[in-house]
Design an enzyme around this catalytic site. Structure first.
Site: not given
Length: 484
Positions: A180, A255, A289, A388
């Site tokens: 997906k 992750e 990331c 982040e």
């Protein structure tokens, strides 16, 4: 559908059981983030299509795929790599158009995607168990068996390369997969079945479905037929995925992003460190990331280093990814506003703005851009230090000495990667032991490659992708013991 030249002849329908399903109903637009214009509308896969995809993968696991020998799996994976390379130019253009990243970066991503299939193709026929010495009256050995049907929830920032990162080891281990892609960047994942078919992968082994997390991702991760979920994304969504997987005791690889430090010591090669810091934070406009989003620098070298950093930033160009700018667009307007809000809140909390800080509006483009930004934060609790941002925003923290630098570097709840620039090998290795992170880079950020294990600690998640470690997620170990 679309009339874009790079997508001519490409079906946007879900790929289930070796064929495209004609879907009526809801669609989801994918945008060119540089212009804000819709590239095309992609059909949304609802729970009924999710069920068909999982059932197809489970059927293939015990059917056609089970009859493929490890040696032939190896050859298939290598053929997939070859097919991707043959169409690399078009794939890179589609990736750049869909994600906004500079074309040179997209080209690198496509080659890396091919390399994943090539790398794991080399190990598919070499996964073997052990014999266990129990004495003269027993024979005991282990076998590796495919874990089952796996779900792969793909992020929007590295669409094809992240797909390949999980899919290639899954296929090498004999598992099957339902992919997906992110609804923001689904196009190259929808192109992948063409290469799989030409490589000879049987129907049902890989299924590709598209749609938002609530409509498509949630029923996929909660499906009782899924044995393992590989997820890359935010901490909040990762927690929801883990809860869904726990309901049917499915294993997970998580992750979940980072707030990674790049430490620059006074004894470092300052020119090399500058290039490394620029690459660490401004690759893909900071939408990475493992971006080096925090510069932790010794006070004695900070002033000239920051002056050189700001001077370089002022030369950066904006533009469409296809035009190879220094800084491409932000993926969506909501993400652009999130970046702006965190920058403004951090400045209000006392951070010093020394470059950028505003939404950019390049001439002739109506998309979503943010200026390359540098903030200096003295308070470690400031948002730009702890959260982040996922944009071209570098937070600078000034360290008094090496020990202070280590303390600052390890001062967040994330632990994905960390980097250090120094000529002192002892300090580099001491830092590597001190920091809580899945990867440590010394004198080069983003060091390593397909072969090196990748994953996080703390809020950056758990489990490892890349390298031989990734294979462990996709097979189970069965022990057989006999009295003789």
């Amino acid at each position: 559908m679309t009339n874009h030249k790079f997508l001519e002849g490409i079906s946007l329908d879900p790929y289930v059981d070796g064929k495209r399903l004609s879907v009526s109903g809801a669609t989801h637009p994918t945008f060119d983030p540089a212009t804000g214009e819709v590239i095309c509308d992609v059909p949304v896969s609802d729970s009924s299509i999710v069920n068909k995809a999982v059932d197809s993968s489970r059927k293939a696991l015990k059917g056609a795929w089970a009859k493929v020998t490890p040696a032939e799996r190896s050859r298939m994976l290598i053929r997939i790599a070859q097919e991707i390379r043959l169409d690399a130019e078009r794939l890179a253009n589609v990736e750049s158009l869909d994600s906004g990243k500079p074309l040179r970066e997209a080209k690198g991503d496509i080659e890396t995607s091919a390399r994943y299939f090539e790398y794991y193709g080399g190990i598919a026929d070499k996964l073997q168990g052990d014999t266990i010495p129990l004495g003269p009256d027993f024979v005991s050995f282990t076998m590796h068996e495919p874990i089952g049907a796996t779900a792969h929830i793909i992020p929007w920032n590295f669409p094809l390369v992240t797909t390949a990162r999980g899919l290639a080891p899954a296929l090498a281990a004999g598992a099957t997969a339902v992919i997906k892609p992110a609804e923001q960047t689904p196009l190259t994942a929808l192109m992948l079945p063409y290469y799989l078919e030409r490589a000879g992968v049987p129907a049902g082994v890989v299924n590709v479905i598209c749609g938002p997390g609530s409509t498509t991702g949630a029923p996929l991760t909660a499906h009782t037929g899924i044995s393992h979920v590989t997820f890359t994304g935010s901490v909040a969504t990762g927690k929801a995925v883990m809860l869904a997987a726990a309901s049917h005791v499915s294993s997970v690889t998580m992750e979940l992003g980072g707030k990674s430090p790049v430490v620059v010591l006074a004894d470092a090669d300052q020119d090399a460190a500058l290039e490394g810091v620029l690459k660490a934070i401004f690759t893909n406009a900071g939408q990475v990331c493992s971006a080096g989003s925090r510069l932790v620098i010794e006070r004695s070298c900070a002033e000239p280093f920051l002056a050189a950093l700001v001077a370089r930033i002022k030369t950066f160009t904006f533009g469409r990814g296809l035009d190879n700018p220094d800084i491409g667009p932000i993926i969506t307007h909501p993400q652009l506003l999130k970046i702006e809000n965190i920058v403004n809140e951090s400045i209000a909390a006392g951070a010093d703005l020394i470059a950028g800080g505003k939404i950019a509006k390049p001439e002739g483009l109506g998309g979503w851009f943010f200026e390359p930004t540098v903030l200096v934060a003295s308070d470690p609790s400031t948002k730009c230090v702890q959260e982040e941002i996922f944009g071209p925003v570098l937070t600078v923290q000034i360290a008094d000495n090496f020990d202070h630098a280590c303390e600052l570097a390890d001062g967040t709840e994330f632990g994905l990667v960390a980097g250090i620039y120094t000529k002192d090998v002892s300090k580099a290795l001491r830092f590597s032991k001190y920091i809580s992170a899945g990867q440590v880079f010394i004198n080069q950020f983003f060091a390593g490659g397909v072969e090196t294990p990748f994953g996080g600690t703390k809020n950056s998640g758990f489990g490892r992708e890349k390298g031989l470690e990734a294979l462990r997620a996709y097979y189970s170990v069965k022990t057989v013991t006999a009295r003789i």
